[in-house]
Design an enzyme around this catalytic site. Sequence first.
Site, PDB file in Angstrom:
ATOM      1  N   SER A 126     -25.358  11.285   5.437  1.00 31.40           N
ATOM      2  CA  SER A 126     -24.422  10.673   5.130  1.00 31.40           C
ATOM      3  C   SER A 126     -23.631   9.908   6.336  1.00 31.40           C
ATOM      4  O   SER A 126     -24.495   9.386   7.166  1.00 31.40           O
ATOM      5  CB  SER A 126     -23.203  11.200   4.163  1.00 31.40           C
ATOM      6  OG  SER A 126     -22.393  10.322   3.841  1.00 31.40           O
ATOM      7  N   ASP A 269     -29.693   7.685  -4.943  1.00 30.35           N
ATOM      8  CA  ASP A 269     -28.551   7.581  -4.149  1.00 30.35           C
ATOM      9  C   ASP A 269     -27.823   6.311  -4.390  1.00 30.35           C
ATOM     10  O   ASP A 269     -28.097   5.020  -4.155  1.00 30.35           O
ATOM     11  CB  ASP A 269     -29.003   7.701  -2.684  1.00 30.35           C
ATOM     12  CG  ASP A 269     -27.689   7.845  -1.760  1.00 30.35           C
ATOM     13  OD1 ASP A 269     -26.617   7.568  -2.234  1.00 30.35           O
ATOM     14  OD2 ASP A 269     -27.744   8.398  -0.735  1.00 30.35           O
ATOM     15  N   HIS A 302     -26.424  10.768  -4.033  1.00 29.11           N
ATOM     16  CA  HIS A 302     -26.258  11.017  -2.511  1.00 29.11           C
ATOM     17  C   HIS A 302     -26.181  12.495  -2.310  1.00 29.11           C
ATOM     18  O   HIS A 302     -26.672  12.795  -1.453  1.00 29.11           O
ATOM     19  CB  HIS A 302     -24.833  10.203  -2.224  1.00 29.11           C
ATOM     20  CG  HIS A 302     -24.447  10.118  -0.859  1.00 29.11           C
ATOM     21  ND1 HIS A 302     -25.368   9.684   0.254  1.00 29.11           N
ATOM     22  CD2 HIS A 302     -23.635  11.005  -0.374  1.00 29.11           C
ATOM     23  CE1 HIS A 302     -24.651  10.070   1.197  1.00 29.11           C
ATOM     24  NE2 HIS A 302     -23.497  10.637   1.119  1.00 29.11           N
TER      25      HIS A 302
END
Length: 327
Positions: A126, A269, A302
């Site tokens: 991330s 994601d 994610h």
Amino acid sequence: MKNELQHIKITNFQTESGAVYNTIPLSYQVFGPTLGSAPVVLVNHALTGNSEVIGEQGWWNELIGYDKLIDTTVYTVLAFNIPGNGFDGFLVENYKNFKARDVAQIFNLGLKQLKINSLFACIGGSVGGGIAWELAALNPILIENLIPIASDWKSSDWMLANTLLQDLILNNSSNPVHDARIQAMLCYRTPDSFKGRFNRTINNELGIFNIESWLLHHGKKLKDRFQLASYKLLNQLLSSIDITRERNEFLEVASKIEANIHLVGVDSDLFFTAQENKETVEELSTVKSNVFYYEIKSIHGHDAFLIEFGQLEKLLKNVFNKQLVSP
């Protein structure tokens, strides 16, 4: 194994926005062999993470440690705290002063203080992956293996939209950390993930849907352990990832990075999309041969980089091949 929180100071630092800090404390933890005695793997944490990558509260225990993917008998694992994440007590008052590249520069200066001239790998998920990209662009010869996971070299329009909404919630809600976390979870997971887990079931004790009680729990949990100033800062960093800003076009900047670039996407994601990663690989492959793409298959979106450990280990096992590491 050393794992106590250690500290250095970055002095006379000026951010991209022109803010000057006489001193910025930079805390870190080291796991495995002492610095200078083994190849170094720098691990960049995500939004609510910190330097405690393994241990009692370690957030990547499944991937890092004795006889794990990143084996702490083979590699020295170094993890900095993003200054202002609150783990070491330091908070940033004006979060708008900082961009992701500023953090990369602080990390770069920290590495120099620690006399680390090269990294076997820099890995992060991330926003941690975005900072890894920024570090590689800032110091193109530093990293042997650049491994951004569920991340990208820039904040996309979708990311900018989400970070704007997060910023509005954090500045206008009466329960900001709690409410922002609930909204963020809608991007961190997927509709299929929610359906598979909850399927419209009811929490009879509370008289609400289980998905609602789960989201409220996550909001309260983060509110109890994470400070508002830290959330504002990390959200700001998410919105500011861009290795091309005030430089040149992507290919010109990224082609100078000498590292093997291993991009790991997640097929579901919704935050940093796999399609963006694939486009990056396709474009970069026209000028650079050592670019590789791997994909986690998951319904969890994610957050899969914090869930699908078995897949991550298989995808990256050739990068962290112990037999190829010099004794």
